[in-house]
Motif scaffolding. Structure first.
Motif, PDB file in Angstrom:
ATOM      1  N   PHE A 219       7.172  50.271 -16.045  1.00 39.73           N
ATOM      2  CA  PHE A 219       7.260  50.035 -14.599  1.00 39.73           C
ATOM      3  C   PHE A 219       6.255  48.956 -14.206  1.00 39.73           C
ATOM      4  CE2 PHE A 219       5.913  51.755 -10.251  1.00 39.73           C
ATOM      5  CZ  PHE A 219       6.985  51.205  -9.575  1.00 39.73           C
ATOM      6  N   ARG A 220       5.034  49.139 -14.665  1.00 41.41           N
ATOM      7  CA  ARG A 220       3.974  48.183 -14.341  1.00 41.41           C
ATOM      8  C   ARG A 220       4.312  46.789 -14.889  1.00 41.41           C
ATOM      9  NH1 ARG A 220      -0.360  45.682 -16.106  1.00 41.41           N
ATOM     10  NH2 ARG A 220       0.001  46.336 -18.258  1.00 41.41           N
ATOM     11  N   GLN A 221       4.646  46.766 -16.158  1.00 43.41           N
ATOM     12  CA  GLN A 221       4.953  45.507 -16.834  1.00 43.41           C
ATOM     13  C   GLN A 221       6.075  44.740 -16.135  1.00 43.41           C
ATOM     14  OE1 GLN A 221       4.275  43.477 -19.228  1.00 43.41           O
ATOM     15  NE2 GLN A 221       2.422  44.518 -19.954  1.00 43.41           N
ATOM     16  N   THR A 222       7.146  45.462 -15.819  1.00 42.84           N
ATOM     17  CA  THR A 222       8.351  44.806 -15.301  1.00 42.84           C
ATOM     18  C   THR A 222       8.157  44.257 -13.900  1.00 42.84           C
ATOM     19  OG1 THR A 222       9.594  46.428 -16.568  1.00 42.84           O
ATOM     20  CG2 THR A 222      10.851  45.099 -15.013  1.00 42.84           C
ATOM     21  N   TYR A 223       7.470  45.001 -13.054  1.00 46.35           N
ATOM     22  CA  TYR A 223       7.470  44.640 -11.631  1.00 46.35           C
ATOM     23  C   TYR A 223       6.121  44.168 -11.081  1.00 46.35           C
ATOM     24  CZ  TYR A 223      11.797  47.250 -12.112  1.00 46.35           C
ATOM     25  OH  TYR A 223      13.015  47.692 -12.542  1.00 46.35           O
ATOM     26  N   PHE A 224       5.019  44.550 -11.727  1.00 49.28           N
ATOM     27  CA  PHE A 224       3.720  44.284 -11.112  1.00 49.28           C
ATOM     28  C   PHE A 224       2.782  43.432 -11.954  1.00 49.28           C
ATOM     29  CE2 PHE A 224       5.460  48.161  -9.338  1.00 49.28           C
ATOM     30  CZ  PHE A 224       5.365  47.906  -7.972  1.00 49.28           C
ATOM     31  N   ALA A 225       3.178  43.141 -13.197  1.00 47.62           N
ATOM     32  CA  ALA A 225       2.273  42.417 -14.086  1.00 47.62           C
ATOM     33  C   ALA A 225       2.397  40.908 -13.892  1.00 47.62           C
ATOM     34  CB  ALA A 225       2.544  42.789 -15.536  1.00 47.62           C
ATOM     35  N   MET A 226       3.612  40.459 -13.565  1.00 45.31           N
ATOM     36  CA  MET A 226       3.883  39.026 -13.471  1.00 45.31           C
ATOM     37  C   MET A 226       3.031  38.367 -12.380  1.00 45.31           C
ATOM     38  SD  MET A 226       6.269  36.886 -14.803  1.00 45.31           S
ATOM     39  CE  MET A 226       8.031  37.042 -14.727  1.00 45.31           C
ATOM     40  N   TYR A 227       3.012  38.949 -11.208  1.00 43.94           N
ATOM     41  CA  TYR A 227       2.250  38.395 -10.082  1.00 43.94           C
ATOM     42  C   TYR A 227       1.357  39.495  -9.516  1.00 43.94           C
ATOM     43  CZ  TYR A 227       6.008  35.065 -10.655  1.00 43.94           C
ATOM     44  OH  TYR A 227       6.893  34.186 -11.201  1.00 43.94           O
ATOM     45  N   PRO A 228       0.114  39.557 -10.001  1.00 39.28           N
ATOM     46  CA  PRO A 228      -0.763  40.679  -9.643  1.00 39.28           C
ATOM     47  C   PRO A 228      -0.847  40.890  -8.128  1.00 39.28           C
ATOM     48  CG  PRO A 228      -1.759  39.390 -11.386  1.00 39.28           C
ATOM     49  CD  PRO A 228      -0.539  38.645 -10.953  1.00 39.28           C
ATOM     50  N   GLY A 229      -0.682  42.126  -7.741  1.00 40.66           N
ATOM     51  CA  GLY A 229      -0.747  42.462  -6.327  1.00 40.66           C
ATOM     52  C   GLY A 229       0.594  42.398  -5.616  1.00 40.66           C
ATOM     53  N   LEU A 230       1.625  41.930  -6.343  1.00 40.06           N
ATOM     54  CA  LEU A 230       2.945  41.812  -5.721  1.00 40.06           C
ATOM     55  C   LEU A 230       4.002  42.569  -6.526  1.00 40.06           C
ATOM     56  CD1 LEU A 230       3.024  37.950  -5.038  1.00 40.06           C
ATOM     57  CD2 LEU A 230       2.419  39.766  -3.402  1.00 40.06           C
ATOM     58  N   TYR A 231       5.037  43.040  -5.833  1.00 40.72           N
ATOM     59  CA  TYR A 231       6.231  43.566  -6.507  1.00 40.72           C
ATOM     60  C   TYR A 231       7.159  42.384  -6.755  1.00 40.72           C
ATOM     61  CZ  TYR A 231      10.925  45.556  -6.943  1.00 40.72           C
ATOM     62  OH  TYR A 231      12.200  45.845  -7.371  1.00 40.72           O
ATOM     63  N   PHE A 232       7.516  42.138  -8.004  1.00 43.29           N
ATOM     64  CA  PHE A 232       8.389  41.018  -8.351  1.00 43.29           C
ATOM     65  C   PHE A 232       9.834  41.501  -8.459  1.00 43.29           C
ATOM     66  CE2 PHE A 232      10.138  38.296 -11.949  1.00 43.29           C
ATOM     67  CZ  PHE A 232      10.585  37.301 -11.086  1.00 43.29           C
ATOM     68  N   THR A 233      10.725  40.831  -7.713  1.00 41.72           N
ATOM     69  CA  THR A 233      12.121  41.292  -7.637  1.00 41.72           C
ATOM     70  C   THR A 233      12.992  40.817  -8.787  1.00 41.72           C
ATOM     71  OG1 THR A 233      12.819  39.306  -6.436  1.00 41.72           O
ATOM     72  CG2 THR A 233      12.011  41.167  -5.106  1.00 41.72           C
ATOM     73  N   GLY A 234      12.575  39.714  -9.438  1.00 43.07           N
ATOM     74  CA  GLY A 234      13.439  39.118 -10.465  1.00 43.07           C
ATOM     75  C   GLY A 234      14.415  38.096  -9.892  1.00 43.07           C
ATOM     76  N   ASP A 235      14.404  37.925  -8.562  1.00 41.01           N
ATOM     77  CA  ASP A 235      15.332  36.988  -7.923  1.00 41.01           C
ATOM     78  C   ASP A 235      14.655  35.689  -7.505  1.00 41.01           C
ATOM     79  OD1 ASP A 235      17.874  38.247  -7.908  1.00 41.01           O
ATOM     80  OD2 ASP A 235      17.174  39.636  -6.372  1.00 41.01           O
ATOM     81  N   GLY A 236      15.425  34.620  -7.573  1.00 36.80           N
ATOM     82  CA  GLY A 236      15.017  33.359  -6.988  1.00 36.80           C
ATOM     83  C   GLY A 236      15.409  33.344  -5.514  1.00 36.80           C
ATOM     84  N   CYS A 237      14.725  32.536  -4.717  1.00 42.13           N
ATOM     85  CA  CYS A 237      14.936  32.636  -3.286  1.00 42.13           C
ATOM     86  C   CYS A 237      14.478  31.372  -2.564  1.00 42.13           C
ATOM     87  CB  CYS A 237      14.129  33.821  -2.778  1.00 42.13           C
ATOM     88  SG  CYS A 237      14.231  34.086  -1.023  1.00 42.13           S
ATOM     89  N   ARG A 238      15.172  31.061  -1.474  1.00 40.53           N
ATOM     90  CA  ARG A 238      14.779  29.947  -0.614  1.00 40.53           C
ATOM     91  C   ARG A 238      14.578  30.487   0.794  1.00 40.53           C
ATOM     92  NH1 ARG A 238      17.925  26.053   2.248  1.00 40.53           N
ATOM     93  NH2 ARG A 238      19.879  26.988   1.539  1.00 40.53           N
ATOM     94  N   ARG A 239      13.550  29.973   1.459  1.00 40.56           N
ATOM     95  CA  ARG A 239      13.377  30.302   2.882  1.00 40.56           C
ATOM     96  C   ARG A 239      13.625  29.017   3.651  1.00 40.56           C
ATOM     97  NH1 ARG A 239       8.415  33.328   3.015  1.00 40.56           N
ATOM     98  NH2 ARG A 239       7.395  31.321   2.868  1.00 40.56           N
ATOM     99  N   ASP A 240      14.636  29.001   4.492  1.00 38.03           N
ATOM    100  CA  ASP A 240      15.017  27.733   5.116  1.00 38.03           C
ATOM    101  C   ASP A 240      14.164  27.429   6.346  1.00 38.03           C
ATOM    102  OD1 ASP A 240      16.062  29.090   7.322  1.00 38.03           O
ATOM    103  OD2 ASP A 240      18.158  28.782   6.762  1.00 38.03           O
ATOM    104  N   GLU A 241      14.524  26.357   7.025  1.00 37.91           N
ATOM    105  CA  GLU A 241      13.730  25.885   8.171  1.00 37.91           C
ATOM    106  C   GLU A 241      13.602  26.930   9.270  1.00 37.91           C
ATOM    107  OE1 GLU A 241      11.991  23.338   7.991  1.00 37.91           O
ATOM    108  OE2 GLU A 241      12.869  22.443   6.173  1.00 37.91           O
ATOM    109  N   ASP A 242      14.590  27.834   9.349  1.00 35.19           N
ATOM    110  CA  ASP A 242      14.549  28.869  10.387  1.00 35.19           C
ATOM    111  C   ASP A 242      13.929  30.170   9.886  1.00 35.19           C
ATOM    112  OD1 ASP A 242      15.905  27.182  12.201  1.00 35.19           O
ATOM    113  OD2 ASP A 242      17.813  27.695  11.226  1.00 35.19           O
ATOM    114  N   GLY A 243      13.383  30.132   8.681  1.00 31.89           N
ATOM    115  CA  GLY A 243      12.793  31.355   8.141  1.00 31.89           C
ATOM    116  C   GLY A 243      13.829  32.316   7.585  1.00 31.89           C
ATOM    117  N   TYR A 244      15.047  31.828   7.360  1.00 27.88           N
ATOM    118  CA  TYR A 244      16.100  32.666   6.782  1.00 27.88           C
ATOM    119  C   TYR A 244      15.983  32.678   5.253  1.00 27.88           C
ATOM    120  CZ  TYR A 244      18.956  33.477  10.953  1.00 27.88           C
ATOM    121  OH  TYR A 244      19.440  33.911  12.152  1.00 27.88           O
ATOM    122  N   TYR A 245      16.213  33.846   4.658  1.00 28.19           N
ATOM    123  CA  TYR A 245      16.134  33.978   3.200  1.00 28.19           C
ATOM    124  C   TYR A 245      17.519  33.779   2.572  1.00 28.19           C
ATOM    125  CZ  TYR A 245      11.389  35.582   3.750  1.00 28.19           C
ATOM    126  OH  TYR A 245      10.059  35.632   4.054  1.00 28.19           O
TER     127      TYR A 245
END
Ligand code: 7RM
Length: 652
Positions: free
Chosen positions: A485-511
């Motif tokens: 659990f730790r390795q998969t979701y919390f080890a990659m970026y310490p302090g954050l839950y990592f979803t495994g998804d790529g993402c863009r936030r556009d000019e209006d703050g839309y994901y």
């Protein structure tokens, strides 16, 4: 270029009647991140029935990781989904079941479902099942599936639902991973024109499942099945023979007591048992179901997902029933007997909210508008999608044709791990853009990080999607493997839950979720790990080494392309392909069968022996000229061979 608007405003009349409008969303969202504990405590008080209030709203630490909501509270999920509705809506349909054949229906009221669940809970206890024991459920989409889940919840047993399309091996591995003592199945399932020999598959699996003591068999068809004396019981008969005095009282459950385990694929190894607990999960699915779908008392809610997936758990069973809604349960497939089936169901059951996956929308759009227009869809008021990014064409078809341009679309982003929706429009509050899941729901704090794990601030940015604060419905551990659990979701970026998804936030703050950035495939909305599929291919005995990648697929969104190095003396012909596909179906499920198999003499590897998937992905996507840097490969020549093989397989 056509002039399709890129933003769809909230219809005015809709906003006026909605639970939350735009100002309401902004105000509540602000409150939920400024004072998360205050926000969630208020929701928990308003929405749920507690046997005893909690002592502490939240304690958390993403390093450990450890997340606990509403500790000290006592609450039972089945009581919340059933008992508390009996006075106000005992005769309201809880489940409207649409069977495999059109018009084969059954309506189960809250009172009836309560009675059925109580009997089943009593039976499980009678069979010795106790709080904390694991119970496997391998059932088709019949009301008994929901009843079995709720019966487990009632007595505090942890259910693990296994999709009835999974193979005997997949079922066996899941049962053994969590040590189930009871399995609930059916003699047979019916799906479209096919009969599915569920009990036979169970028997095969159980030959290697020492922990299973009892098997309860739902009589779905008149098909025969061998019953093993002392182990197998027909459910209907066992319920008839159960003493009336059987104990069906809801077990007092601590907020953090486990509710269910659901297996999901990751980028490495075997599927992991995602564990969800009681209070937080229930609160999250209940609130999101109410808000995202702007639920009203008279709504008829139809989520087309199977209970074998998390969407079925959260939005066929727990979300709708905790809200006292009517949930349509659909046993068949969208194309049986023809491509009009969903709209036939919408018309006959007066469905007002419809929720499905982009892959189904694309498959139906391809069959033409006629199938949709043949049926009256005037009951519909909201449409939802889930499971994968939706392309603008499919979104527009859904909006214009299915929804006659009048129904807001909620594109809901979430995961098995998140328990319920995290990013989605609210139909009365959020203007939509085709392909964007839009804005975070209450209490959800998404962040986008770059490859180094640095948060990228502001709008008009992209990277990897993480969440920086816990939400009540999040998974608590991988069953039996907290380190994973730790390795998969919390080890990659310490302090954050990592979803495994790529993402863009556009000019209006839309994901805009752009898809997985790890080795997880999303085939027709189903999650599969590349490693899982590769090891199944090798199990055929025909292949020495395999690498699979996602390839573009018109209907499924992503298909599977398999690069296979054959074993010596195996010939590269159609029968070998057949053998490979057969094995994958047997080891995992037909869902995992590759769409293309390419025989190659070697895979592109670094000198240290790592397969360079990036190259294979590019080739699979048809980008033959831009595979990128190949200089670090041990043998760069394999790339041109691979390109030629794929190209010629696609010629003509
Ligand atoms: C609910 C479910 C999770 C993965 C997730 C994404 C993808 C899901 C959307 C989406 C774009 C969406 N659980 N995904 N919803 N991508 N837009 N609205 O699907 O565990 O099976 O899959 O699915 O990649 O990480 S799941």
């Amino acid at each position: 270029m056509n002039k399709t608007p890129n933003t769809f405003p909230v219809p005015k009349a809709f906003a006026a009647k909605a639970h939350v409008d735009q100002q309401g969303y902004e105000k509540l969202y602000r409150e939920s991140v400024e004072d998360p504990e205050g926000f969630w405590a208020r929701q928990a008080n308003e929405i749920l029935h507690w046997q005893k209030p909690w002592d502490k709203v939240l304690s958390w630490d993403f390093k450990a990781p450890s997340v606990r909501w509403f500790e000290g509270g006592v609450i039972n999920v089945s009581e919340n989904c059933l008992d508390r509705h009996l006075t106000a809506r005992g005769d309201k349909p809880a489940i409207v079941w649409e069977g495999n054949e059109p018009g084969e229906t059954r309506t189960v009221t809250y009172r009836q479902l309560h009675a059925e669940v109580c009997r089943m809970a009593g039976l499980l206890r009678h069979l010795g099942v106790k709080k904390g024991d694991r119970v496997a459920i391998y059932l088709p989409m019949v009301p008994e599936a929901a009843a079995a889940m709720l019966a487990c919840a009632r007595i505090g047993a942890i259910h693990t639902v296994v999709f009835a399309g999974f193979s005997a091996e997949a079922l066996r591995d899941r049962i053994n991973d969590c040590g189930c003592s009871v399995l609930i199945t059916a003699n047979e399932g019916l799906r479209g024109g096919k009969r599915v020999p569920l009990k036979e598959t169970c028997d095969e699996a159980l030959a290697e499942c020492p922990s299973v003591r009892k098997v309860l068999v739902v009589r779905r068809t008149d098909g025969e099945t061998a019953m093993q004396a002392g182990r197998d019981l027909w459910l209907d008969q066992a319920l008839r023979e159960l003493p009336a005095s059987a104990n069906s009282a809801p077990e007092p459950m601590g907020s953090e007591d486990p509710l269910f385990i659901l297996y999901t694929s990751g980028s490495t190894g075997k599927p992991k048992g995602v564990l969800h607990t009681t209070a937080g999960y229930l609160l999250h699915v209940s609130l999101t179901h109410r808000m995202v779908f702007d639920l009203k008392e008279e709504d008829v809610f139809f989520c087309g997902a199977d209970v074998g997936w998390v969407t079925g758990h959260s939005y066929v069973v727990y979300g709708p029933l905790s809200n006292g809604a009517t949930s349509v349960m659909f046993e068949s497939i969208p194309t049986y007997p023809d491509a009009g089936r969903y709209w036939d169901v919408v018309e006959r059951h007066k469905v007002s909210i419809f929720y499905t996956a982009p892959t189904a929308i694309r498959a139906l759009a391809k069959e033409g508008d006629g199938w949709v227009k043949k049926y009256d869809r005037s009951s519909l008021r909201i449409l939802g999608t889930v499971g994968e990014p939706i392309n603008a064409d499919a979104w527009l078809w859904y909006h214009n044709i299915v929804g006659e341009g009048r129904c807001p679309i909620v594109d809901t982003w979430w995961q098995t791990e998140t328990g319920g929706v995290l990013i989605s429009p609210l139909p009365g509050a959020t203007a939509t853009k085709p392909g964007s899941a839009t804005k975070p729901l209450f209490g959800v704090q998404p962040v986008i990080v770059d490859d180094e794990g640095k948060e990228v601030l502001g709008n008009g940015v992209s990277g990897r999607l993480c969440i920086k604060f816990p939400w009540p419905g999040m998974m608590r551990t991988v069953y039996g493997d907290h380190e994973r659990f730790r390795q998969t979701y919390f080890a990659m970026y310490p302090g954050l839950y990592f979803t495994g998804d790529g993402c863009r936030r556009d000019e209006d703050g839309y994901y805009w979720i752009t898809g997985r950035v790890d080795d997880v495939l999303n085939v027709a909305g189903h999650r599969l790990g590349t490693a899982e599929v590769e090891s199944a291919i090798v199990r055929s005995g025909l292949v020495a080494e395999a690498a699979v990648v996602g390839i573009p697929h018109e209907i499924k969104g992503q298909g599977i392309g398999a690069f296979c190095v054959l074993r010596d003396s195996v010939s590269s012909d159609a029968s070998t392909i057949k053998g490979i596909l057969h094995t994958v179906r047997e080891v995992i499920s037909p869902i995992a069968a590759p769409d293309a198999v390419w025989f190659v003499s070697g895979l592109p590897k670094t000198r240290s022996g790592k397969i360079m998937r990036r190259i294979l992905r590019k080739v699979g996507e048809g980008e033959y000229e831009s595979v990128g840097d190949v200089t670090t490969l041990a043998d760069p020549a394999v790339v041109s061979e691979i390109v030629e093989t794929v190209k010629s397989s696609r010629a003509g």
